[in-house]
Design a protein around this motif. Structure first.
Motif, mmCIF file in Angstrom:
data_model
loop_
_atom_site.group_PDB
_atom_site.id
_atom_site.type_symbol
_atom_site.label_atom_id
_atom_site.label_comp_id
_atom_site.label_asym_id
_atom_site.label_seq_id
_atom_site.Cartn_x
_atom_site.Cartn_y
_atom_site.Cartn_z
ATOM 1 N N ARG A 94 19.748 36.584 -14.555
ATOM 2 C CA ARG A 94 19.201 37.618 -15.442
ATOM 3 C C ARG A 94 19.710 39.006 -15.046
ATOM 4 N NH1 ARG A 94 15.011 38.720 -19.077
ATOM 5 N NH2 ARG A 94 14.531 36.500 -19.232
ATOM 6 N N GLU A 118 18.057 36.784 -24.867
ATOM 7 C CA GLU A 118 17.687 35.580 -25.607
ATOM 8 C C GLU A 118 18.864 35.052 -26.418
ATOM 9 O OE1 GLU A 118 14.972 33.751 -25.339
ATOM 10 O OE2 GLU A 118 14.369 35.152 -23.756
ATOM 11 N N PHE A 121 20.971 33.200 -23.953
ATOM 12 C CA PHE A 121 20.315 31.945 -23.579
ATOM 13 C C PHE A 121 20.412 30.911 -24.701
ATOM 14 C CE2 PHE A 121 17.225 34.034 -20.329
ATOM 15 C CZ PHE A 121 18.262 34.115 -19.418
ATOM 16 N N PRO A 125 22.029 27.452 -23.059
ATOM 17 C CA PRO A 125 20.681 27.079 -22.606
ATOM 18 C C PRO A 125 20.589 26.860 -21.100
ATOM 19 C CG PRO A 125 21.252 25.885 -24.606
ATOM 20 C CD PRO A 125 22.500 26.587 -24.148
ATOM 21 N N ALA A 128 19.374 29.851 -19.264
ATOM 22 C CA ALA A 128 17.934 30.091 -19.364
ATOM 23 C C ALA A 128 17.190 29.306 -18.298
ATOM 24 C CB ALA A 128 17.429 29.706 -20.755
ATOM 25 N N GLU A 129 17.663 28.089 -18.021
ATOM 26 C CA GLU A 129 17.020 27.258 -17.004
ATOM 27 C C GLU A 129 17.226 27.825 -15.607
ATOM 28 O OE1 GLU A 129 18.864 23.486 -17.519
ATOM 29 O OE2 GLU A 129 18.143 23.222 -19.583
ATOM 30 N N GLN A 131 17.789 31.252 -14.855
ATOM 31 C CA GLN A 131 17.825 32.711 -14.957
ATOM 32 C C GLN A 131 17.388 33.429 -13.683
ATOM 33 O OE1 GLN A 131 14.569 34.416 -17.580
ATOM 34 N NE2 GLN A 131 14.502 32.276 -18.237
#
Length: 240
Positions: A94, A118, A121, A125, A128-129, A131
């Motif tokens: 992030r 977002e 992400f 994806p 996102a897992e 971050q």
């Protein structure tokens, strides 16, 4: 959008680029293919302002860039996905993404980080897992996803990608090129420097072949792939 005219670069007595001219129009993928040492990274770094050419001209939307420093080029909308990613390894996924928006905030535009993160992400994806995970602990493929995501955070006018498939497993390479194709469908403009000619020409609109610092061939990607010379150079075969 981006135009290079008669760009020459030398490292001491070694000539890396010799009167290179090319253009990238808005909303297209332009592939720059060539073997290792052909000058692809030098060209990308020259566009980004990291290498100073000995001659020639660079323009972004008709604005001359030759005397514009690299940080100003980032503010003008040039984002780079560098070779070997060059992430901030000790920082989280992030935080690396947030740094990608720095050029926007430095111009007084407070970026909507949540919305853009977002968006990244949704594209990746797996990020996102992970971050909260440090970038240095991720796989090469995940790091490449992060490098692309970081570039997107600047909301660039053009993305310069330098060997995004290097060192990656075939399955991850296929995913990376699929994402590049998706970005073009979203209206992004991309200059893609790659040794992987087959994958690049499948997704590109146009392409240039760089050999020993010179452009030796150019045209529609689909037409270049039909050339015997291209197949012999990059696949070791002749067209059948």
């Amino acid at each position: 959008m981006l135009e290079l005219a008669n760009i020459s670069v030398s490292y001491g007595f070694i000539s890396a680029l010799k009167d290179v001219s090319l253009n990238v129009d808005e909303g297209e993928i332009v592939a720059l293919i060539g073997s290792n040492g052909a000058g692809k990274s030098t060209l990308i770094n020259t566009c980004a302002g990291l290498v100073r050419p000995g001659g020639g001209e660079i323009r972004l939307r008709d604005r001359a860039l030759l005397k514009t420093p690299s940080y100003k080029r980032a503010e003008l909308g040039i984002a780079v996905v560098p070779e070997n990613r060059r992430l901030f390894g000790e920082m989280s996924v992030r935080d690396n993404l947030c740094l990608g928006a720095f050029s926007r905030s430095s111009m007084g535009r407070m970026p909507d980080l949540k919305q853009d993160i977002e968006m990244v992400f949704a594209l990746f994806p797996r990020l996102a897992e992970r971050q909260s995970q440090r970038a240095m602990t991720m796989s090469g493929g995940e790091q490449q996803m992060l490098a692309i995501g970081r570039a997107l955070m600047s909301r660039p006018q053009i993305i310069l990608m330098d060997e995004p498939s290097i060192g990656l497993a075939p399955k991850i390479v296929a995913r990376i090129f699929e994402v590049i194709r998706q970005l073009r469908e979203q209206g992004k403009t991309i200059l893609l420097a790659e040794q992987n000619a087959a994958a690049s020409l499948r997704i590109a609109d146009r392409a240039y072949v760089l050999e020993l610092g010179r452009i030796t061939m150019q045209g529609k990607a689909s037409e270049l792939w039909e050339q015997d010379k291209i197949r012999k150079l990059y696949l070791g075969e002749n067209k059948t």
